[in-house]
Design an enzyme around this catalytic site. Structure first.
Site, PDB file in Angstrom:
ATOM      1  N   VAL A 124       0.830  -1.214   0.000  1.00 37.89           N
ATOM      2  CA  VAL A 124       0.000   0.000   0.000  1.00 37.89           C
ATOM      3  C   VAL A 124       0.858   1.255   0.000  1.00 37.89           C
ATOM      4  CG1 VAL A 124      -1.660   1.364   1.314  1.00 37.89           C
ATOM      5  CG2 VAL A 124      -1.946  -1.087   1.156  1.00 37.89           C
ATOM      6  N   LYS A 125       1.931   1.234   0.775  1.00 42.35           N
ATOM      7  CA  LYS A 125       2.701   2.487   0.914  1.00 42.35           C
ATOM      8  C   LYS A 125       3.288   2.974  -0.415  1.00 42.35           C
ATOM      9  CE  LYS A 125       7.215   0.762   2.618  1.00 42.35           C
ATOM     10  NZ  LYS A 125       7.526  -0.191   1.653  1.00 42.35           N
ATOM     11  N   GLY A 126       3.528   2.088  -1.364  1.00 40.25           N
ATOM     12  CA  GLY A 126       3.932   2.494  -2.707  1.00 40.25           C
ATOM     13  C   GLY A 126       5.256   3.233  -2.780  1.00 40.25           C
TER      14      GLY A 126
END
Ligand code: B12
Length: 245
Positions: A124-126
């Site tokens: 998610v943090k990408g």
């Protein structure tokens, strides 16, 4: 258009080059660095930085002029040939075109434990202000992490009914990234009938993005890739596949 490098003044041909020689740092080492630079076509060349690195090694930065020209019309690169979509468009394209979640399985294979790159794409943090594929509501992401064996990857891809398998290879010593990628693509071709095989996507900072045919994969992503590019590619490639079926 013809171009040449630019150091101090436009078109002066000046470049900077760094390398390490297996010799202790002394005058002779600097002479060796200059000889190497001259053989590489830097003329004139000067050592602008030299520092001993451990026992018997010296790191150099050499600044010098090259006389080579680049013809921009002869430069071939892998251009993006799919539309770059936003998260909303990606989710709605998956929903309307696939009518189910897009399943992705990712891993670092071989002995490679450099997970930061694949995590940047999947978690998610990408990266670079973009969220990773886990963030996309219509994606189902399994990240197997580091040092995954190819048979395990194939089995997991089958179990997850993966639409795409995303493999990261960062270590390139002795061309490990090429050997591992070829082994992976051969294993998927053997395990899945043509047309049922997941898309095979590899990434890492030192891949040649034009080498897809040679490595038996569908797409190669290099340095600086962002998750949105990968998500946009997957939607486009899977749509085209469906249309062709
Ligand atoms: C962090 C790091 C480590 C960490 C890794 C931690 C982890 N969990 O990942 C640790 C300390 C464990 C490590 C260990 C080693 N490392 Co290291 N490491 C690095 C370092 C400093 C940064 C790599 C990184 O995280 N980059 C940031 C990410 C975001 O960038 P990226 O990987 O390029 O990913 C981007 C793209 O390439 C692409 N991408 C990558 N993968 C994928 C996959 C897909 C599907 C897609 C679409 C895109 C994609 O998208 C990403 C986002 O933009 C590099 C040097 C450097 N500055 O690059 C050395 C480096 C990679 N390591 C190196 C080496 C040699 C090693 C060791 C062998 C050292 C040793 N002797 O023990 C070990 C090997 C361990 C192993 N078994 O793999 C060398 C590799 C040299 C080579 N020619 O292969 C490097 C280049 C350092 C150097 N100059 O010598 N390392």
């Amino acid at each position: 258009m013809i171009v040449r490098p630019y150091g101090d003044t436009t078109g002066d041909g000046m470049v900077q080059l760094s390398f390490t020689l297996p010799v202790p740092h002394d005058k002779k080492a600097e002479g060796a660095a200059l000889q190497l630079a001259a053989k590489m076509g830097l003329d004139p060349a000067m050592v602008v930085h030299a520092r001993g690195m451990g026992d018997g090694y010296t790191f150099f930065v050499v600044y010098g002029r090259v006389h080579h020209l680049v013809d921009m019309s002869q430069v071939v690169v892998a251009e993006r040939d799919y539309p770059l979509l936003g998260a909303k468009e990606i989710n709605s394209a998956v929903k309307s075109r696939l009518r189910r979640k897009l399943s992705v399985v990712g891993a670092c294979i071989g002995t490679d434990a450099h997970t930061v790159g694949i995590d940047a794409i999947l978690n998610v943090k990408g990266i670079a202000g973009e969220k990773g594929l886990e963030y996309y509501r219509e994606f189902k992401v399994v990240n197997l992490g580091a040092q995954v064996h190819v048979p395990e990857l194939v089995e997991r891809a089958r179990a997850e009914r993966a639409d795409a398998v995303l493999v990261s290879q960062v270590v390139t010593q002795r061309d490990a990234h090429l050997h591992n990628t070829r082994e992976m693509s051969a294993a998927f071709r053997e395990a899945f009938p043509a047309g049922r095989r997941p898309l095979l996507v590899v990434g890492g900072p030192r891949f040649d993005e034009l080498a897809t045919g040679e490595l038996g994969v569908d797409r190669i992503f290099g340095r600086g890739t962002t998750p949105r590019e990968v998500a946009s590619y997957l939607v486009d490639a899977l749509t085209q596949r469906r249309m062709a079926a």
